[in-house]
Write an enzyme that holds these catalytic residues in place. Structure first.
Site, PDB file in Angstrom:
ATOM      1  N   PRO A   2       1.105  -1.203  -0.032  1.00  0.00           N
ATOM      2  CA  PRO A   2       0.110   0.240  -0.186  1.00  0.00           C
ATOM      3  C   PRO A   2       0.785   1.132  -0.095  1.00  0.00           C
ATOM      4  O   PRO A   2       1.872   1.266   0.823  1.00  0.00           O
ATOM      5  CB  PRO A   2      -1.003   0.083   1.348  1.00  0.00           C
ATOM      6  CG  PRO A   2      -0.591  -1.619   1.935  1.00  0.00           C
ATOM      7  CD  PRO A   2       0.709  -2.018   1.126  1.00  0.00           C
ATOM      8  N   GLU A   3       0.418   2.143  -0.861  1.00  0.00           N
ATOM      9  CA  GLU A   3       1.164   3.365  -1.106  1.00  0.00           C
ATOM     10  C   GLU A   3       0.249   4.329  -0.380  1.00  0.00           C
ATOM     11  O   GLU A   3      -0.777   4.197  -0.026  1.00  0.00           O
ATOM     12  CB  GLU A   3       1.549   3.783  -2.426  1.00  0.00           C
ATOM     13  CG  GLU A   3       2.367   2.784  -2.996  1.00  0.00           C
ATOM     14  CD  GLU A   3       3.912   3.163  -3.049  1.00  0.00           C
ATOM     15  OE1 GLU A   3       4.333   3.919  -2.258  1.00  0.00           O
ATOM     16  OE2 GLU A   3       4.845   2.515  -3.871  1.00  0.00           O
TER      17      GLU A   3
END
Ligand SMILES: [Zn+2]
Length: 272
Positions: A2-3
């Site tokens: 996840p960014e």
């Protein structure tokens, strides 16, 4: 992994569902995450969730006298579910809030659940973090000033969380394309005009991803239980050898800091 956009999408999904609710119980099925979940976390029952904020890729659940710091690690996802929803193998942590619960699923267990009493800004995980790219604080003047004296390549500078927090590999490549800047250029050589274009490109690229529901390579599940990403159309990312969408030149892949960088050798120049 996840960014920032996935984390922000998660925050936007969670905040209205958690804010104002009283924590009624905490369930830890597996305490061995990146750091062990401490006994303090088990004693959160009775506190009210005031808000859900974000700093970099950390979600901060404001409980009044402290914050629950949540990080999704490599493969974590958070969902709000009805109380009584059976837990799967990788569902390690529940924060129970009356008739619903916030559940962390994390197959690879690189995520974290940490209780931080007092001022969360001073917490050791957050104190060193750089400027938030979506905040007004990151404008052309600030980016120009931050880069002065740095010989490191601009792509690596963008990905250094001590300078700017949360610009991951995909978004660094995409932002540099939008700004027409060669990823190998020394950060300190960024002109004022390039700083203006790049600060705008970073915000545009991140906001576009947030609007798309967050892009990621795998494993993200949105707060509503829907897949948290839609296939995004990238300018350069993961397009080595394919024609540039702007000029037709073949996109190049190089390695910087052990990570792939994608760029158009015709559209992206070292100086303007
Ligand atoms: Zn091009």
């Amino acid at each position: 992994m996840p960014e920032l956009p996935e984390v922000e999408v998660t925050r936007r999904g969670l905040a209205p569902r958690l804010a104002g609710r009283i924590i009624s119980a905490v369930e830890v099925r597996e305490a061995r995450l990146r750091w062990p979940i401490s006994a303090e976390v088990l004693r959160l029952a009775g506190r009210t969730v005031k808000a859900v904020r974000r700093r970099g890729k950390y979600l901060l659940v404001d409980c009044g006298d402290g914050h629950l710091i949540l990080h999704l690690g490599m493969s974590g996802s958070l969902r709000v579910l009805d109380l009584g929803t059976p837990a799967g193998k990788h569902d390690h942590f529940d924060l129970v809030l009356g008739d619903r619960l916030l559940r962390l699923r994390d197959p690879r267990r690189f995520g974290s659940v940490i209780w931080a009493p007092g001022d969360v800004k001073d917490h050791k995980l957050l104190a060193h973090l750089g400027v938030e790219p979506l905040s007004r604080a990151l404008d052309a003047a600030r980016l120009h000033a931050l880069t002065r004296g740095h010989r490191t390549a601009i792509k690596l500078f963008l990905m250094d969380a001590r300078r700017i927090v949360g610009v991951g590999n995909i978004y660094a490549s995409e932002s540099l394309f939008r700004a027409g800047i060669d990823p190998r250029m020394a950060a300190g050589r960024l002109s004022k005009e390039q700083a203006r274009k790049l600060s705008a490109a970073i915000k545009h690229t991140l906001l576009k991803a947030i609007r798309a529901g967050g892009s990621t390579l795998r494993d993200f599940v949105g707060a509503d239980g829907n897949p948290g990403y839609f296939q995004q159309r990238y300018w350069v990312y993961d397009r080595a050898g394919k024609p540039c969408r702007r000029c037709g030149t073949a996109i190049k892949r190089i390695v910087q800091g052990q990570r792939s960088t994608f760029f158009c050798p015709a559209c992206q120049k070292r100086s303007t």
